[in-house]
Design a protein around this motif. Structure first.
Motif, mmCIF file in Angstrom:
data_model
loop_
_atom_site.group_PDB
_atom_site.id
_atom_site.type_symbol
_atom_site.label_atom_id
_atom_site.label_comp_id
_atom_site.label_asym_id
_atom_site.label_seq_id
_atom_site.Cartn_x
_atom_site.Cartn_y
_atom_site.Cartn_z
ATOM 1 N N UNK A 30 0.827 -1.206 0.000
ATOM 2 C CA UNK A 30 0.000 0.000 0.000
ATOM 3 C C UNK A 30 0.858 1.251 0.000
ATOM 4 N N UNK A 49 -1.196 4.221 -1.596
ATOM 5 C CA UNK A 49 -2.612 3.865 -1.435
ATOM 6 C C UNK A 49 -2.890 3.795 0.048
ATOM 7 N N UNK A 68 -13.683 1.716 1.138
ATOM 8 C CA UNK A 68 -14.176 0.560 1.904
ATOM 9 C C UNK A 68 -13.056 -0.211 2.604
ATOM 10 N N UNK A 119 -10.093 -1.096 1.792
ATOM 11 C CA UNK A 119 -9.458 -2.192 1.074
ATOM 12 C C UNK A 119 -7.981 -1.891 0.892
ATOM 13 N N UNK A 120 -7.221 -2.955 0.818
ATOM 14 C CA UNK A 120 -5.817 -2.805 0.447
ATOM 15 C C UNK A 120 -5.735 -2.870 -1.063
ATOM 16 N N UNK A 121 -4.634 -2.442 -1.568
ATOM 17 C CA UNK A 121 -4.497 -2.429 -3.019
ATOM 18 C C UNK A 121 -4.407 -3.849 -3.568
ATOM 19 N N UNK A 122 -3.887 -4.737 -2.766
ATOM 20 C CA UNK A 122 -3.797 -6.117 -3.238
ATOM 21 C C UNK A 122 -3.911 -7.049 -2.052
ATOM 22 N N UNK A 123 -4.414 -8.202 -2.332
ATOM 23 C CA UNK A 123 -4.533 -9.159 -1.240
ATOM 24 C C UNK A 123 -3.274 -10.006 -1.174
ATOM 25 N N UNK A 163 5.007 -12.770 -5.567
ATOM 26 C CA UNK A 163 4.293 -12.689 -6.845
ATOM 27 C C UNK A 163 3.949 -11.245 -7.171
ATOM 28 N N UNK A 174 5.061 -9.306 -10.447
ATOM 29 C CA UNK A 174 4.095 -8.956 -11.487
ATOM 30 C C UNK A 174 3.660 -7.509 -11.430
ATOM 31 N N UNK A 188 -1.702 -3.978 -10.238
ATOM 32 C CA UNK A 188 -2.556 -3.261 -11.166
ATOM 33 C C UNK A 188 -3.289 -2.128 -10.451
ATOM 34 N N UNK A 189 -2.980 -0.895 -10.814
ATOM 35 C CA UNK A 189 -3.618 0.237 -10.148
ATOM 36 C C UNK A 189 -5.025 0.435 -10.662
ATOM 37 N N UNK A 190 -5.164 0.391 -12.009
ATOM 38 C CA UNK A 190 -6.491 0.410 -12.594
ATOM 39 C C UNK A 190 -6.427 -0.347 -13.920
ATOM 40 N N UNK A 191 -7.416 -0.168 -14.742
ATOM 41 C CA UNK A 191 -7.501 -0.945 -15.971
ATOM 42 C C UNK A 191 -6.229 -0.838 -16.826
#
Lengths: 483, 787
Positions: free
Chosen positions: A87, A92, A99, A101-105, A114, A118, A121-124
């Motif tokens: 984060x 982030x 809500x 949330x973290x940026x990634x689980x 990983x 990799x 992904x911040x957004x699309x």
């Protein structure tokens, strides 16, 4: 590069006595995109400036996004730790709007690697790659806690850049030496930087930073204000330092004491009993309080707020009857440890019985507690014992601490020292339990072993003497050590 | 015999599906209800009216039963109210202080007094010392919590607070502790509702992980199912992460930006001693870390003393706390007040007879200091009184004694039956009353015995009225007594507390009338000098004034001459007042010399000094001695002697006192001080009490009947054994007894063995024997007693 020199000068000014460490760190970091050592361990005593220096250094030299700071006490699970790190690297922050949330689980180390490989992904359209060009830093404060998180975490973190193939530098902060981190399986050794203790000069300089730069003005009776300058404070902190440096190296503790004692020190100036330059006199006037209160302040038996209340009361009352107030303040400091609380009658006896059981050897129980004691035998034994005991005073149970006793023995003593006849009702076991929840008794056997429970008595002799006195029980007569 | 094979029986409680598992977020109701719920989980069970049964073998009218049940509810409600009110009242000031502390905790007043900032981020901490009985704390801390929350509702000036109440039983590790705390804070805010369920989903996560993504927006662009689908997913923070609290707090603050003061977050740690110190250290560390962003206030409940804090926390954790101490009232203050309110004062409620009262006292002072158990005990008293006693419909209720009209009405409504009259006649107090009057007034006695109607509508109200009057009077006199007693502070050894005096009043056959303390007080009053006398009269008249407000009717009812208390006291005051005036004049005339000599006092006079002044002083003293004060003090002494002996009689003398005084101690003791071991021993040794079968009831306790239960037989054999029991011998003896049962027919060896082993296992389970390594085939006997 000029920029860098500026930073380092600024930091050195802010952290007296730490210039070597700053230089080392800066040279290790190099330019933003330079590869770095995989891991650094910074250790030193508490309050030797580790955390604040590292945080300041990183925030002045590189972008906020490049480094993550993690307190291992607060982030006590690997998941919290890794998610927080990512984060921070992605700027982030979980909040109400997203809500929480973290940026990634990231559940474990594997997930973390990983993500590092990799990218996130911040957004699309865009993905944040971590450590592909510029070095990312991961600062782990209280790193000794990492040892409890699992056997693999620490070794993996020490060589994170290698296994993730990213440009990442892990900085561990800890109060303990690296030897204590070593695991059986062995691991990559970090680069160790030690933060040594501050010298006297450095300490005084740091203490002085608490005092406002351009001195302070205090109101003095009749004469308006008096200006206290830096030198005055310096002499004060020198006095404090000379008193405490042998017992207390902790800088923060010193600062704590200085902050609390300073108002007392300048009190005489306020009411005109002394001048600012008469340091010796000031010190003499404040001496009694220092002597009485410092250990209590240090041990936090008097908290800062209580102390502040006291001293302000004193300052208020000073104008009228100074001497009596002084005495009462000292008395108040002494009696501050108001530790009395009442116990029910039989519970007191239970506690006394357990104290006796803890501190008397079981073989003398018959002698002390048998209702129909064999007089002759008793006398003989008593003499024999006292002769041998004089020499073996070191082994006194009072000095060795309480022994565990089976609960049946304690109950036998209990029934023998109370005068009345008690029915064998549920109340007594209930009281034993409640003494245990109060931590006056400690259970030494496991809870799931119902049979043959053993306890220890966890109160001091002074305390038990108070209890015994309140029920008119002469405990000295029953204690093996006191005969 | 099969159905008696064990004295205990295992059973499984299968909870309904919805209630199973951890009390989840959803269950926690908003705000402090959540805290309430955690504390009163157990007290929710309520005994309905259905518990009451019709007495007189079912002949009791339905309505009477209903009346009993209603009166029980009423009187318990009243009593409960008194108990709670007293509790709140005694702790009121401390509660106020704590509230003030919390309100001001984060307002920087400190800066003005100190000259420098402190190096540690200290968390403002209130140490609340709450006495040693930890179960009672639930109630107290719930009250504190609800006050802290409630303060925001009453006035918008004060800071609203959010409260999380942590108990050690819910905090077995740091993660659970944090989650608990955060959930309680968040539950206080209704707006978090929508996300509640999501957090819960988190609990049974993973299941959906592989299926479609819950928040589909976060799927990567290339819809492939690969590892990165999972990695890249945004996920909710674990519910024990401080960041949630941080973010939530920011949100709350933004929402109520109009208010000028920020809400505090109060973390209450109810039972400090039971917490694992390492968890608390970490918790403090974390709170301190967030101190600049979250205004956290700690409230730590400590049962013992501040030593506990210093013993269990490390130096570094201690230095994070800025403590202030608050003492709640000890529970015995509450208890004394309750006794005063409920029993000593003439209230219209059930009172305790001597033995239950003593039981209550003893239990409280000797064993537990427990508010909860006193409450339970009192409730039990009421319950039993109304449940099992058909005459309890005559007990006073709703603050009014049963009047004649009420009884007439009850009679008409058919609430009272002949059975009630019979029951009254069976009361011991009634019988002694009849015995008393049958000589003097045989007609009256006959009428009482014969005429139901007269008894119920005329005599009973009269009796109750008399009893009530007795209460009023003895209370008043009791107050006088305690006041007089308070006038002799030097005789502390002889003084007795109110509750002990009351105990004596209840216990002695003729009350306090002829007791030691009365004689002692009377003689002391006789010896009083002027100064003390005025003090005494002053306090008596103060008492009088108090009385005037509350029950002036009592005295003005014109009880009798000697109790015309007001007039008397005023009269004495006047006489002494005169004396005082004289005194002053004399002293003035004598001038300073006398004053000096007076200070030197009597011993000199006895030596017979012949100076002029000395003579005058002597005269003066003699005059004084023979003067009014002595007379007055004698009069007062006579008067108190009279009223004490007349009005401090025992309640037993009054007929029908059984309706008001509850004296059944047996059941009480059994219910509140169970003796598990004694019951087990009786159950095994004299099983007929429990099993109720005819075959085993032999008179001879020691003998072993073959028809008895196996474990019983084995237990009786066990009693004959020594420290070590040889299992084989035991088995053979057991086999012999069993054989007798079968009429000397050969019993199957295997059956005997099976039954033997089962019984041995049972005895071992009950803790009578223990396996040992010391001797093969032996067990150790563990209990020794003579039953």
């Amino acid at each position: 590069m000029n920029d860098m020199a500026d930073h380092s000068a600024e930091l050195k000014r802010r952290f007296p006595g730490r210039s070597d460490q700053i230089d080392t760190l800066l040279s290790l970091m190099g330019r933003p995109a330079d590869p770095t050592v995989p891991s650094i361990l910074i250790y030193g005593h508490s309050s030797s400036g580790k955390t604040s220096l590292v945080r300041d250094l990183l925030s002045t030299t590189i972008a906020r996004k490049q480094w993550a700071y993690i307190n291992c006490i607060e982030r006590h699970t690997p998941r919290m730790m890794f998610e927080h790190a990512v984060n921070e690297w992605c700027s982030w922050s979980p909040s109400w709007d997203n809500q929480f949330t973290s940026i990634a689980r990231i559940d474990n180390l594997n997930d973390f690697l990983c993500v590092l490989k990799e990218g996130v992904p911040l957004n699309q359209h865009s993905t944040e790659m971590i450590g592909d060009k510029e070095t990312r830093y991961l600062v782990l404060d209280r790193a000794e806690r990492l040892r409890d998180m699992g056997a693999t975490i620490l070794p993996a973190l020490l060589r994170l850049s290698e296994i993730s193939q990213r440009n990442i530098c892990v900085i561990l902060l800890s109060t303990i030496v690296y030897e204590k981190f070593r695991t059986k399986s062995g691991s990559y050794e970090p680069l160790v930087i030690r933060f040594p203790e501050y010298s006297k000069e450095d300490t005084l300089q740091i203490l002085r930073r608490d005092f406002s730069e351009d001195g302070m003005d205090i109101e003095v009776e009749d004469k308006g204000t008096v200006h206290l300058n830096d030198d005055f404070f310096r002499s004060f902190s020198e006095v404090i330092y000379s008193i405490f440096f042998q017992n207390c190296k902790d800088l923060n503790e010193l600062r704590h004491l200085v902050a609390l004692l300073f108002p007392l020190f300048i009190n005489p100036i306020r009411d005109g009993r002394a001048k600012t330059h008469e340091t010796a006199k000031l010190f003499k006037l404040a001496q009694p309080y220092f002597a009485e209160a410092t250990d209590k302040l240090y041990l936090r038996e008097i908290s800062s707020s209580e102390w502040a209340k006291r001293t302000s009361e004193m300052a208020d009352a000073k104008t009228t009857t100074s001497h009596t107030v002084d005495a009462s303040v000292i008395a108040a400091i002494r009696t501050n440890a108001k530790g009395d609380f009442d116990l029910p009658y039989y519970t007191k006896f239970l506690l006394i019985a357990s104290y006796l059981a803890s501190y008397n050897p079981p073989r003398f129980d018959v002698r002390y507690f048998a209702k129909v004691a064999d007089e002759k035998k008793k006398k003989k034994r008593g003499i024999h014992k006292s002769a041998s005991d004089k020499s073996g005073g070191k082994m006194r149970q009072q000095l060795l601490g309480p022994k565990a006793f089976p609960v049946e023995r304690m109950l036998a003593i209990f029934y023998s020292i109370i005068d009345d006849k008690l029915d064998d009702a549920i109340d007594i076991p209930v009281q034993i339990t409640s003494l245990t929840t109060l931590r006056l008794l400690l259970r030494t056997t496991n809870m799931d072993k119902l049979d043959g429970a053993k306890y220890k008595c966890n109160v001091s002799f002074d305390f038990i003497r108070g209890v015994a006195r309140s029920v008119r029980f002469e405990i000295d007569k029953y204690l093996f050590d006191f005969i | 015999m099969e159905e008696f094979d064990s004295i205990s029986e295992g059973c499984f409680l299968v909870m309904p599906k919805s209630a199973r598992g951890r009390p989840s977020l959803k269950k926690r109701k908003r705000s402090y209800k959540a805290i309430n719920a955690t504390n009163s989980r157990s007290s929710k069970m309520k005994l309905g009216d259905a518990g009451f049964q019709r007495l007189f073998d079912g002949d009791e009218p339905e309505a009477s039963m209903q009346l009993r049940s209603d009166s029980y509810d009423n009187s318990w409600r009243q009593m409960k109210k008194v108990l709670d009110d007293v509790l709140i009242e005694t702790n009121q000031s401390t509660f106020d202080q704590i509230e003030e502390f919390v309100t001001n905790a984060h307002i920087p007043t400190y800066a003005s007094t100190g000259t420098m900032s402190l190096p540690f981020h200290e968390i403002p901490t209130a140490l609340v010392f709450a006495g040693i009985n930890t179960p009672d704390h639930d109630n107290l801390f719930t009250q504190i919590a609800s006050r802290l929350i409630g303060s925001s509702a009453q006035s918008d000036m004060s800071t609203p607070n959010y409260v999380a109440l942590l108990q050690s039983r819910d905090c077995s590790n740091l993660r659970i502790t944090m989650r608990n705390m955060i959930e309680q804070f968040l539950a206080a805010d209704v707006d978090y509702d929508h996300s509640d369920e999501d957090v819960e989903e988190e609990e049974n996560e993973d299941a959906m992980e592989l299926g479609e993504d819950a928040d589909g927006s976060k799927k990567p662009a290339n819809d492939q199912f690969n590892l990165s689908t999972m990695r890249g997913r945004k996920s909710r923070l674990p519910n024990y992460d401080m960041q949630i609290l941080d973010g939530w707090y920011r949100h709350v603050v933004e929402k109520q930006s109009n208010s000028f003061s920020l809400p505090n977050l109060v973390v209450m740690i109810q039972d400090f001693e039971s917490f694992d110190p390492t968890i608390l250290e970490d918790l403090f560390e974390i709170c301190s870390e967030y101190r600049s962003r979250l205004p956290i206030v700690l409230l730590i409940g400590i049962a013992t003393s501040s030593n506990a804090l210093h013993q269990s926390l490390s130096k570094s954790a201690l230095s994070l706390l800025r403590t202030e101490k608050f003492w709640l009232q000890q529970s015995d203050v509450w208890f004394n007040k309750v006794i005063d309110e409920l029993f000593i004062k003439p209230t219209q409620s059930i009172k305790l007879g001597p033995r239950p009262y003593k039981f209550l006292l003893d239990h409280f002072y000797l064993f537990d200091f427990s508010i909860g158990s006193v409450m339970a005990s009192l409730q039990f008293t009421l319950m039993h009184h109304y449940y099992a006693n058909p005459l309890s419909i005559l007990s006073p209720m709703n603050d009014t004694p049963v009047s004649k009209e009420m009884l007439v009405k009850m009679q008409e409504d058919g609430l009272l039956t002949a059975d009630h009259a019979t029951h009254i006649r069976m009361l011991r107090s009634f019988r002694t009353h009849i015995d008393d009057i049958c000589e003097k007034d045989p007609n009256e006695a006959l009428r009482l015995l014969d005429d139901d109607n007269y008894l119920m509508t005329e005599a009973v109200p009269r009796f109750l009225e008399d009893l009530n009057r007795h209460h009023m009077l003895s209370y008043a006199v009791f107050e006088i007594m305690t006041t007089i007693q308070a006038c002799f502070p030097t005789f502390a050894g002889l003084r007795r507390s109110k509750r002990m005096l009351y105990l004596e009043l209840l216990e002695n056959e003729d009350g306090l009338a002829n007791s030691e303390i009365v004689r002692w007080l009377v003689s002391l009053v006789r010896k009083m000098d002027l100064e003390a006398l005025t003090g005494l009269l002053k306090s008596l008249s103060e008492l009088l004034l108090d009385d005037n407000e509350s029950d002036s009717s009592l005295w003005s009812e014109g009880v009798s001459d000697e109790l015309d208390y007001k007039k008397k006291v005023v009269g004495w005051m006047e006489r002494l007042g005169m004396e005082e005036v004289d005194d002053d004049q004399e002293e003035e005339s004598l001038g300073d010399e006398v004053k000096k000599t007076k200070e030197e006092k009597l011993p000199d006079l006895d030596l017979g000094r012949q100076t002029k002044t000395a003579k005058r002083v002597k005269m003066y003293i003699i005059k004084k001695k023979g003067g009014e004060p002595v007379k007055v003090s004698n009069e007062i002494a006579d008067w108190i002697q009279l009223i004490f002996s007349r009005y401090l009689g025992s309640f037993v003398a009054w007929p029908l006192h059984e309706l008001v005084y509850y004296s059944n101690i047996k059941l009480h003791e059994k219910s509140f001080t169970p003796q598990p071991r004694a019951s087990i021993q009786t159950a095994l040794g004299q099983a007929q009490h429990y099993i109720n079968c005819s075959c085993c009831s032999s008179k001879d306790v020691g003998s072993i009947q073959p028809t008895e239960q196996d474990t019983s037989i084995l237990y009786k054999l066990y009693l004959e054994c020594g420290r070590m029991i040889n299992l084989y011998d035991w088995f053979v003896a057991f086999g012999c007894v069993i054989e007798r049962e079968k009429g000397n027919k050969k019993v199957d060896e295997n059956e005997v063995q099976a039954r033997f082993i089962r019984s041995v296992a049972e005895l071992q389970f009950l803790g009578f024997i223990k396996a040992t390594q010391r001797k093969t085939d032996h067990v150790v006997r563990l209990t020794w007693s003579h039953t």
